[in-house]
Design an enzyme around this catalytic site. Structure first.
Site, short mmCIF file in Angstrom:
data_model
loop_
_atom_site.label_atom_id
_atom_site.label_comp_id
_atom_site.label_asym_id
_atom_site.label_seq_id
_atom_site.Cartn_x
_atom_site.Cartn_y
_atom_site.Cartn_z
N PHE A 181 1.44 5.00 0.90
CA PHE A 181 1.01 6.02 1.85
C PHE A 181 1.61 7.36 1.47
CE2 PHE A 181 0.12 2.27 4.28
CZ PHE A 181 -0.85 2.61 5.21
N THR A 191 0.85 -1.19 0.00
CA THR A 191 0.00 0.00 0.00
C THR A 191 0.88 1.24 0.00
OG1 THR A 191 -1.88 -1.04 1.11
CG2 THR A 191 -1.68 1.34 1.34
#
Length: 370
Positions: A277, A275
């Site tokens: 960020f 992921t």
């Protein structure tokens, strides 16, 4: 005639075309001056269509290519006029350039979404373990706390390799007037946790993104799904209710934090699950040596508006690494476009060109350069 001779003839024709093109542009400039003095619009679609039809009507060979040639000429002419008739500078490209270590020296508090054990907390601890970390219930609260000055920075997930964009986060960054100052990737290893045995699980609960990232595993075992606000919050709730039929998708560390059993490890759809960020600030700063510019823009509600922008990016060698559309809340069937392009605002040519083409947009803003 050999290839070298053909190329000599092409060069000769190109030289003639160049002189004719310059003459044409001188006339285009006079058109611009007239339209400026008389407040006339640049585009005249009926005239453009008539010109192309007239230039190609009697052709059998290269008719389509000739039409494209004259359409490109007209587009260049319109672009020239529009750039000069546009009096409003829509793009603010002013930022303060700082070294990351100098900027972070003044940071005291950092907000993230979720509780202890969430992926947001893991990323916040990795980046800012020497700062005071503040837990927030939602992405909105993270952005609002940065905007208000309660905290200096906010940590937000924006994109997952398998599930795509985290819905609405870019909207929140834009709407709260925040700047993306850093970007980092976090390896995601989802596990199925619970209070009973794997064979007892009938439902799985987690954040919608985590459920999406483990969709194959869920389908394979025919589990029902329940959406939660955060992977760590779901783990905490499961530990309280002690329902053996409910499993939670969360990180392995939460089995220790919330006294849960690890029922299955590494259940993501893809093995190398990550992921992305971002770290947001209310200050308009650019740190170190940035490589990617994040833009948000709206376009005139006209045919070809997006194609013109993408065509310009391509023509000037801007490499797009992301494009996402989000519906405007105020206007039905119109959109904000979020785009990442490789580049740095330290490069004056890049900055100048983005300012130069701002006439193409209804609104345009740089969200960050990191």
């Amino acid at each position: 005639m050999n290839l070298d001779e053909i190329r000599v003839n092409i060069d000769k024709v190109d030289s003639e075309l160049r002189e004719l093109f310059i003459k044409r542009m001188e006339l285009v400039h006079r058109v611009y001056e007239y339209k400026s003095e008389n407040n006339l619009p640049v585009k005249n679609n009926d005239r453009e269509a008539a010109i192309i039809e007239k230039r190609t009507a009697d052709l059998e060979k290269f008719r389509e290519e000739t039409g494209e040639f004259f359409k490109d000429l007209i587009d260049i002419s319109c672009k020239y006029q529009e750039q000069r008739l546009s009096k409003e500078k829509k793009l603010d490209s002013s930022f303060t350039f700082l070294k990351r270590e100098d900027f972070l020296r003044g940071v005291k508090k950092v907000a993230y979404q979720g509780i202890k054990g969430s992926y947001g907390s893991e990323m916040a601890m990795r980046l800012f373990n020497d700062k005071e970390l503040i837990s927030k219930k939602s992405f909105l609260e993270v952005c609002e706390s940065v905007k208000s000055g309660e905290v200096c920075l906010g940590v937000l997930p924006v994109e997952n390799l398998s599930a795509g964009s985290v819905s609405g986060v870019y909207d929140l960054i834009y709407e709260n007037g925040l700047t993306v100052v850093m970007e980092e990737e976090l390896e995601i290893r989802h596990c199925l946790l619970g209070t009973g045995a794997f064979s007892e699980v009938e439902r799985v609960k987690s954040h919608p993104q985590a459920l999406s990232q483990c969709s194959r595993f869920i389908k394979e075992h025919n589990f029902e799904t329940v959406e939660g606000v955060n992977t760590a919050v779901c783990a905490y709730e499961a530990s309280r209710y002690e329902d053996a039929t409910l499993g939670v998708i969360s990180s392995k560390i939460n089995s220790e934090y919330y006294n849960l059993r690890i029922l299955k490890e590494n259940i993501s759809d893809i093995e190398d699950n990550k992921t992305r960020f971002v770290v947001v600030s209310r200050e308009r700063v650019i740190l170190d040596e940035p490589r990617k510019i994040s833009l948000v823009f709206t376009l005139p509600h006209k045919t070809g508006s997006l194609a013109r922008v993408l065509g310009d990016f391509s023509a000037h060698s801007f490499n797009l690494t992301k494009i996402e559309s989000r519906p405007l809340k105020s206007n039905m069937w119109e959109y904000n476009f979020y785009v990442d392009i490789e580049g740095s605002l330290k490069d004056e040519k890049t900055k100048d060109h983005l300012e130069k083409i701002s006439y193409l947009f209804d609104e345009i803003k740089i969200l960050g350069n990191c």
